[in-house]
Design a protein around this motif. Sequence first.
Motif, PDB file in Angstrom:
ATOM      1  N   PRO A 128       0.682  -1.094   0.166  1.00 41.48           N
ATOM      2  CA  PRO A 128       0.034  -0.079  -0.034  1.00 41.48           C
ATOM      3  C   PRO A 128       0.814   1.189   0.120  1.00 41.48           C
ATOM      4  O   PRO A 128       1.735   1.400   0.760  1.00 41.48           O
ATOM      5  CB  PRO A 128      -0.727  -0.206   1.324  1.00 41.48           C
ATOM      6  CG  PRO A 128      -0.800  -1.667   1.346  1.00 41.48           C
ATOM      7  CD  PRO A 128       0.412  -2.255   1.107  1.00 41.48           C
ATOM      8  N   GLU A 316      -5.067  -1.686   6.086  1.00 43.07           N
ATOM      9  CA  GLU A 316      -4.595  -2.143   4.719  1.00 43.07           C
ATOM     10  C   GLU A 316      -3.092  -2.671   4.792  1.00 43.07           C
ATOM     11  O   GLU A 316      -2.592  -3.565   4.302  1.00 43.07           O
ATOM     12  CB  GLU A 316      -5.145  -1.362   3.222  1.00 43.07           C
ATOM     13  CG  GLU A 316      -4.766  -2.130   2.106  1.00 43.07           C
ATOM     14  CD  GLU A 316      -4.898  -1.352   0.935  1.00 43.07           C
ATOM     15  OE1 GLU A 316      -4.628  -1.764  -0.147  1.00 43.07           O
ATOM     16  OE2 GLU A 316      -5.536  -0.308   1.096  1.00 43.07           O
ATOM     17  N   TRP A 320      -1.047  -6.153   5.071  1.00 45.54           N
ATOM     18  CA  TRP A 320       0.054  -6.353   4.039  1.00 45.54           C
ATOM     19  C   TRP A 320       1.336  -6.687   4.679  1.00 45.54           C
ATOM     20  O   TRP A 320       1.909  -7.581   4.537  1.00 45.54           O
ATOM     21  CB  TRP A 320       0.323  -5.407   3.071  1.00 45.54           C
ATOM     22  CG  TRP A 320       1.061  -5.634   1.984  1.00 45.54           C
ATOM     23  CD1 TRP A 320       0.780  -5.966   0.667  1.00 45.54           C
ATOM     24  CD2 TRP A 320       2.554  -5.551   1.972  1.00 45.54           C
ATOM     25  NE1 TRP A 320       1.967  -6.095   0.045  1.00 45.54           N
ATOM     26  CE2 TRP A 320       3.043  -5.967   0.794  1.00 45.54           C
ATOM     27  CE3 TRP A 320       3.551  -5.051   3.349  1.00 45.54           C
ATOM     28  CZ2 TRP A 320       4.507  -6.113   0.482  1.00 45.54           C
ATOM     29  CZ3 TRP A 320       4.872  -5.186   2.812  1.00 45.54           C
ATOM     30  CH2 TRP A 320       5.441  -5.622   1.508  1.00 45.54           C
TER      31      TRP A 320
END
Length: 567
Positions: A128, A316, A320
């Motif tokens: 991200p 997010e 990850w």
Amino acid sequence: MVEPQPPSTAPGGTVNRAVFWPAAVIIVAFAAAAMIAPDASGRVFDTIQSSIVTNFNWYYVLISALFVAFCLWVGFSRYGDIRLGKDDDEPEFSLGAWFSLLFAAGMGIGLVFYGVSEPLSHFADPRPGVSGSAGQLAQQAMSQTFLHWGVHAWAIYVVIGLALAYAIHRRGRPISIRWTLEPLLGSRVRGRWGDVIDVVALVGTVFGVATSLGLGVVQIGAGLESAGFVEASDLTSIVLIVIITGAVIFSVVSGVTKGMKWLSSFNLALAGVLVVFILIVGPTQFLLRDLVQGIGNYLQNFISLSFTVSAFAGAEGEAWQAAWTTFYWGWWISWAPFVGIFIARVSKGRTVRQFVTGVILVPTAITFLWFSVLGGAALYSELAGPGGLVGSDGSVDVESALFQMLAQLPAGSVLTIGVVLLIAVFFVTSADSGSLVMAMIATGGSVEPRRWIRVFFACASSVLAIALLLSGGLSALQTAAIIIALPFSVIMLGICWSTSIAFAREHRAYERASRAAFRAHIGEYYGLEVEEPAQRGAGVGLVGRIRRRHPSTRQPSGRPPEGPVEG
């Protein structure tokens, strides 16, 4: 004061009960809970993983960077000349054989599992905050992969291996993790403190081996499905684990250790043939350029990549980070006792500088070649080839990506069978070697632990791998590595401190010995005057002239009078 000798290992290779039974209870309880209630265990794993990533994400990244800094400092400081053995010990293995053994110690199953899938995953679903053209995303994907498998991973292994090699070969200690902390804890490593250290190391090793075995059988199942033999499923994975564990037990019971060594050498040769074949029949010039440019980009962004924690990417970014970087640092830390003991045993006679340089640079270079060829071929397929390795929704089939890529090459079906064989042999040799290392820790460092102990740990690793697969598959394997690495990382920080203390003590001892031997003759080399050489010569001439002109200035001892002399 004469230093007390360390306790001998258990007679006949029997277990150290204070280490074996606590570790066995933890492993069995964990596996039983995961198998009896897989759904509930999966939810617990998710909760624990979320808590650790949320609260300790920065910690894993920071200590991994610290381990790299420690290795570079100790390897290229004044301690680099310390020999891992007696002062007159020569290296036990030639340089070429030593390099081969270092690579064999590392990450066999993981390299095959992630060789294609990781660069492809970073390309299809970047970290991200990362964006750009397709070419830029491919470059970033390769750099991110190099970060996870490069210097950081091997620096973690150096921390354990170096401290163990010093304790075993220099100080004559048994092969057990507790002795790496002797310079810091002193005699306490012989008691409960040492037992706790070995228990944590033993449990961590079992989880690290189980994680690798779980990854291996998942990919073997995918390969067999790709070749049209069986359908990949949990049942297939369990059957494969049982079959391969049977081969490991046969090896342990029959004592076919020489056969295992030949099998390991054959596997390395097979892996080399695979890389060379893909390099020749694939986009050769692109793969070579990819290797060179990938290394340059990795070095250019080494610092920023090392400290990236996705701080501004929200939930997010945390997800990850948990799936990739935090998982890798946890996996390498849990795998470190196994690899550390192996590389320590084969490094007798090397200096600290040779050890650090060899263990970090050589396997890292070979790993970069592996990912540049396999991962580069997959990226080329997406950028300029037939594609099809990334789904329409941007997903990557991690288990099957390698076989999908091989199917696009000449003799793809033959390559698929070869890769399945490669993973299976890596599985057998890793489980066999892992059971030996775990038995050594459980017996307090016995070089020849009893066979039933090795069989127990071979079975324990396999049962734990099955339990993790049933309770969440790949996610559960990743969570297990992250969880067990947390307590052992604290021990590794202590090992860094302990190694620094040991090297500083030895350096001071050598300096004192050198000064003591030289002190009686220092006047012969330097004189005892404090003036500059030119002034010293002029002063001696003046004193001589004064003595000749004024005999009364001479003292009975023949030395010039104290204090200034007036002429």
